[in-house]
Scaffold this motif. Structure first.
Motif, short mmCIF file in Angstrom:
data_model
loop_
_atom_site.label_atom_id
_atom_site.label_comp_id
_atom_site.label_asym_id
_atom_site.label_seq_id
_atom_site.Cartn_x
_atom_site.Cartn_y
_atom_site.Cartn_z
N MET A 1 -9.06 -9.72 8.06
CA MET A 1 -10.28 -9.34 7.33
C MET A 1 -10.89 -10.56 6.65
O MET A 1 -10.18 -11.40 6.10
CB MET A 1 -9.95 -8.27 6.28
CG MET A 1 -11.15 -7.76 5.52
SD MET A 1 -10.70 -6.58 4.23
CE MET A 1 -9.91 -5.33 5.23
N HIS A 5 -14.89 -9.77 2.26
CA HIS A 5 -14.71 -8.33 2.13
C HIS A 5 -13.50 -7.97 1.28
O HIS A 5 -13.08 -6.81 1.24
CB HIS A 5 -14.62 -7.68 3.51
CG HIS A 5 -15.86 -7.88 4.33
ND1 HIS A 5 -15.84 -7.97 5.71
CD2 HIS A 5 -17.16 -8.04 3.95
CE1 HIS A 5 -17.08 -8.16 6.15
NE2 HIS A 5 -17.89 -8.21 5.11
N ASN A 231 -10.34 -3.67 -0.14
CA ASN A 231 -11.28 -3.73 0.97
C ASN A 231 -12.61 -3.18 0.48
O ASN A 231 -12.80 -1.97 0.40
CB ASN A 231 -10.77 -2.91 2.16
CG ASN A 231 -11.71 -2.96 3.35
OD1 ASN A 231 -12.78 -3.58 3.30
ND2 ASN A 231 -11.34 -2.30 4.43
#
Length: 360
Positions: A1, A5, A231
């Motif tokens: 990721m 984010h 997240n």
């Protein structure tokens, strides 16, 4: 990721003495950090804004007005309680955060005294707890009064303008936490980028040919509710009520057609304009249309900009959705570098603090 984010990527340390407790007097004497190129920035002051913009540019303001949303009352037992009104759900029915929560059971009545010198039953505004809001932990409160106008008349008597929780030693009066163009009541926090404007500054901007338009976003929980999930793409914004009128849409279209820039005064204006663009697209329509309704738009890096070409904004709290929004405009790493520079230069942070001007 991507790090963009991750909530932890939006953290920074701010010395406590840089949290502004009082506004500048005059308002436009605040400092202004100007970002007008991909790699450089300059230090300025807010009253020099007319020199930094061009004839034909359009400034879009949020004309919401902060309401005296903090109420102190008592239960029938005499137990003291505190309420922060957040959002009007329907006429005379409000969602509010409450203290202490255990005293706000459904059916409970809360009494707010209108005049300290009179104990007559007509000297109270009464609210009944009608439901619990699971999302916020707050309560829905139904106020007993003859009309909405009379409700506002009573709220003006008993309520207090709620300063942010980090403003703990302020000598500011409530009028200093309103923009000079505040018109439509409904916000529980000020659109703080607009606090830097004075009547004289607005007049100088007009004289240079820099145009002005207005939207309304009643600042509520969606603006200051913390992001609490690593997240950030999984974060859900609370809906806020906005209105972008036809006259503002027309000015935006004219500005862009003539090669001017649309510059949002504050992140609430960004959310209003980009939220309107999103709503227009969801209806399958072309272009930008007037809009009146709710938005839950959440802007973070990777966002495709539709309306704005620039932004005036204050400095925001770590890990906040507002920090993510500004990062979407100039990049997270660059924004955090600019914040570190502002800290080194002793800029004043948050609601009563200094500002940034970002021109794309």
């Amino acid at each position: 990721m991507s790090n963009d984010h991750l909530l932890s990527s939006y953290d920074y340390h701010l010395p406590g003495d840089l949290i502004a407790q009082n506004p500048m007097i005059p308002r436009d004497r605040s400092r202004l950090l100007v970002i007008d190129s991909p790699k450089t920035h300059i230090h300025s002051v807010f009253w020099e804004l007319p020199k930094l913009l061009l004839p034909g540019d359009l400034l879009v303001f949020n004309n919401t007005r902060v309401i005296p949303a903090r109420l102190y009352g008592k239960k029938s037992t005499g137990a003291p309680v505190e309420i922060l009104l957040l959002e009007e759900k329907e006429p005379l029915c409000w969602l509010g955060l409450v203290k202490p929560g255990k005293r706000f059971k459904i059916g409970s009545e809360i009494y707010f005294k209108l005049d300290n010198n009179d104990d007559d039953q007509n000297n109270f505004l009464v609210a009944t707890v009608v439901d619990r809001d699971e999302e916020t932990g707050g309560r829905l409160l139904k106020f007993k009064t003859d009309s909405v106008d009379l409700f506002w008349e009573k709220i003006e008597k008993i309520g207090q303008i709620p300063f942010p929780p980090y403003v703990t030693e302020s000598e500011a009066n409530p009028s200093q936490y309103q923009t000079i163009y505040a018109e439509k009541p409904g916000a529980v926090a000020a659109p703080t980028a607009g606090l830097h404007f004075t009547e004289e500054l607005l007049e100088k901007l007009q004289q240079k040919g820099i145009n002005q338009a207005y939207v309304t976003l009643h600042v509520g929980l969606g603006t200051f509710r913390p992001v609490d999930i690593e997240n950030i793409k999984e974060h859900k914004m609370h809906q806020e009520w906005i209105e972008v009128p036809e006259i503002t849409i027309d000015k935006i279209k004219k500005t862009k057609a003539n090669g001017g820039r649309v510059i949002a005064v504050g992140t609430t204006v960004v959310r209003s304009l980009e939220g309107t663009a999103k709503a227009t697209e969801m209806e399958g329509k072309q272009g930008l249309k007037p809009f009146r309704g709710k938005t839950d738009i959440f802007i973070y890096p990777g966002y495709s900009w539709r309306v704005i070409d620039g932004l005036i904004t204050n400095f925001h709290l770590p890990k906040s959705s507002l920090l993510m929004l500004v990062s979407a405009l100039i990049g997270r790493e660059r924004l955090l570098d600019l914040y570190q520079n502002a800290i080194q230069e002793k800029y004043r942070f948050y609601s009563f603090g200094d500002a940034m001007l970002i021109l794309l």
